[in-house]
Motif scaffolding. Structure first.
Motif, PDB file in Angstrom:
ATOM      1  N   GLN A 131      -1.983  -2.091  28.664  1.00  0.00           N
ATOM      2  CA  GLN A 131      -2.346  -1.777  27.289  1.00  0.00           C
ATOM      3  C   GLN A 131      -3.661  -2.456  26.944  1.00  0.00           C
ATOM      4  OE1 GLN A 131       0.325  -4.076  27.748  1.00  0.00           O
ATOM      5  NE2 GLN A 131      -1.110  -5.712  27.279  1.00  0.00           N
ATOM      6  N   ASN A 181      -8.819   3.658  16.610  1.00  0.00           N
ATOM      7  CA  ASN A 181      -7.548   3.312  17.245  1.00  0.00           C
ATOM      8  C   ASN A 181      -7.358   1.801  17.278  1.00  0.00           C
ATOM      9  OD1 ASN A 181      -6.814   6.051  17.994  1.00  0.00           O
ATOM     10  ND2 ASN A 181      -8.420   5.920  19.541  1.00  0.00           N
ATOM     11  N   THR A 204      -4.081   1.055  22.826  1.00  0.00           N
ATOM     12  CA  THR A 204      -3.959   2.130  23.805  1.00  0.00           C
ATOM     13  C   THR A 204      -3.035   1.675  24.923  1.00  0.00           C
ATOM     14  OG1 THR A 204      -6.207   2.905  23.340  1.00  0.00           O
ATOM     15  CG2 THR A 204      -5.201   3.628  25.420  1.00  0.00           C
ATOM     16  N   PHE A 244      -1.227   2.948  28.721  1.00  0.00           N
ATOM     17  CA  PHE A 244      -1.488   3.918  29.784  1.00  0.00           C
ATOM     18  C   PHE A 244      -0.515   3.712  30.938  1.00  0.00           C
ATOM     19  CE2 PHE A 244      -4.187   0.231  30.556  1.00  0.00           C
ATOM     20  CZ  PHE A 244      -3.966  -0.040  31.897  1.00  0.00           C
ATOM     21  N   TYR A 247      -1.279   9.254  32.280  1.00  0.00           N
ATOM     22  CA  TYR A 247      -1.517   9.476  30.852  1.00  0.00           C
ATOM     23  C   TYR A 247      -2.064   8.215  30.188  1.00  0.00           C
ATOM     24  CZ  TYR A 247       2.784   6.945  29.486  1.00  0.00           C
ATOM     25  OH  TYR A 247       3.752   5.993  29.290  1.00  0.00           O
ATOM     26  N   MET A 248      -2.739   8.442  29.067  1.00  0.00           N
ATOM     27  CA  MET A 248      -3.255   7.385  28.215  1.00  0.00           C
ATOM     28  C   MET A 248      -3.006   7.808  26.775  1.00  0.00           C
ATOM     29  SD  MET A 248      -7.145   5.831  28.152  1.00  0.00           S
ATOM     30  CE  MET A 248      -7.084   5.455  29.913  1.00  0.00           C
ATOM     31  N   ARG A 249      -2.387   6.957  25.983  1.00  0.00           N
ATOM     32  CA  ARG A 249      -2.035   7.308  24.598  1.00  0.00           C
ATOM     33  C   ARG A 249      -2.485   6.204  23.652  1.00  0.00           C
ATOM     34  NH1 ARG A 249       2.988   7.641  25.277  1.00  0.00           N
ATOM     35  NH2 ARG A 249       3.658   5.693  24.341  1.00  0.00           N
ATOM     36  N   SER A 250      -3.177   6.591  22.603  1.00  0.00           N
ATOM     37  CA  SER A 250      -3.720   5.610  21.650  1.00  0.00           C
ATOM     38  C   SER A 250      -2.983   5.671  20.319  1.00  0.00           C
ATOM     39  CB  SER A 250      -5.213   5.839  21.421  1.00  0.00           C
ATOM     40  OG  SER A 250      -5.955   5.582  22.590  1.00  0.00           O
ATOM     41  N   GLU A 251      -2.892   4.539  19.692  1.00  0.00           N
ATOM     42  CA  GLU A 251      -2.254   4.406  18.374  1.00  0.00           C
ATOM     43  C   GLU A 251      -3.344   4.418  17.309  1.00  0.00           C
ATOM     44  OE1 GLU A 251      -0.314   0.623  16.198  1.00  0.00           O
ATOM     45  OE2 GLU A 251       0.826   1.310  17.960  1.00  0.00           O
ATOM     46  N   SER A 252      -3.339   5.430  16.476  1.00  0.00           N
ATOM     47  CA  SER A 252      -4.355   5.559  15.441  1.00  0.00           C
ATOM     48  C   SER A 252      -4.222   4.453  14.407  1.00  0.00           C
ATOM     49  CB  SER A 252      -4.251   6.923  14.748  1.00  0.00           C
ATOM     50  OG  SER A 252      -4.467   7.970  15.670  1.00  0.00           O
TER      51      SER A 252
END
Length: 294
Positions: free
Chosen positions: A200, A274, A277, A279, A285-290
């Motif tokens: 992260q 963001n 993030t 991953f 995959y990679m996912r970000s928290e707004s």
């Protein structure tokens, strides 16, 4: 939809000036190992590509070892040299930008960390109201002692962008690497194959003395706990330093890429959208928290 923090928007009193300020980041990256060596190349290239004014310092006391060649951006001829010095010289020459290095000792106190940000602001051209002068601390370390130092700085300064990267290590047998992989048990293989893929990146932000985005030490309080039980890097034996769990090449590269998503947005747009993030290198995959600001 999340919020966007615009760092280059002018205050109302400067409405007669051009619409946007210029970004002048003062970047100190601590750690140039698996994640940090990849990041140094990418960040230096971005500074050159975008014509980004600023200051960039690489800090790491470690020397290059043969084992580092597996997942760090070094070659055989650099073994025995300081990691930070090698990368600063290489990418200064490659991209024709000024990159400084600090390799005198580990960053183990906040005084040393402050000194790495000590530059001459007067060399900036124009009025200071034309610039957003932003200290940027990037942590690419694998120990919580140093993260505690980073957290102290975050608490003491009025303005800072603090980006921290943390990776999961691959779990290997206790006698690794002496026992070859051909001799591992099915359980050891299974454990190894399912570990070391995640990580992260946490983005903390403080402006005018107000914390806008919580830093990694606040989001993960265990980083700041048990202070008496965490050793300084300089207190660790050679065996302790060399027996650390291995990290995967792709995990390190995804971590550096996750950091770059924040730096790219900062350089190109002057914004941050963001706060964290996560991953998974194996699943891709990679996912970000707004950002969510009330």
């Amino acid at each position: 939809m999340g919020n966007v923090i615009d760092l280059l928007k002018r205050d109302v009193k400067y409405v007669n000036k051009p619409t946007r300020k210029k970004l002048y980041p003062i970047i100190c990256q601590v750690g140039v190992g698996g994640t940090g060596s990849n990041l140094a190349q990418q960040l230096a290239q971005m500074m050159a590509l975008f014509g980004q004014e600023g200051y960039y310092c690489l800090a790491d006391y470690d020397e290059i070892e043969s084992k580092n060649l597996r997942n760090q951006l070094f070659v055989e001829s650099t073994v025995g040299k300081k990691k930070a010095d090698v990368l600063a010289q290489r990418y200064s020459a490659a991209y024709n930008i000024n990159i400084t290095s600090y390799s005198e000792k580990y960053v183990e106190d906040v005084t040393t960390l402050f000194q790495l940000f000590n530059i001459d602001y007067e060399r900036l051209k124009g009025n200071s109201s034309d610039y957003c002068i932003l200290p940027v601390l990037i942590g690419c370390v694998d120990n919580n002692y140093t993260r505690q130092i980073f957290h102290q700085m975050f608490e003491q300064v009025p303005n800072i962008l603090y980006i921290d990267s943390g990776n999961e290590s691959a779990i290997v047998p206790s006698d690794f690497p002496q026992r070859p992989k051909e001799e591992w048990t099915e359980e050891e293989w299974s454990t190894y194959n399912e570990s070391g893929w995640t990580g992260q990146v946490v983005c903390g932000l403080k402006l005018n003395g107000t914390t806008i985005l919580e830093p990694v030490g606040t989001r993960f309080p265990e980083i700041l706990s048990d202070k008496d039980e965490i050793k300084r890097p300089s207190e660790m034996s050679c065996e302790e330093l060399s027996s650390s769990d291995p990290q995967r090449l792709l995990t390190n590269r995804m971590a550096s890429m996750a950091i770059c998503t924040y730096i790219t947005e900062l350089f190109e747009c002057g914004t941050i959208s963001n706060s964290m993030t996560v991953f998974h290198a194996k699943k891709g995959y990679m996912r970000s928290e707004s950002i969510s600001i009330e």
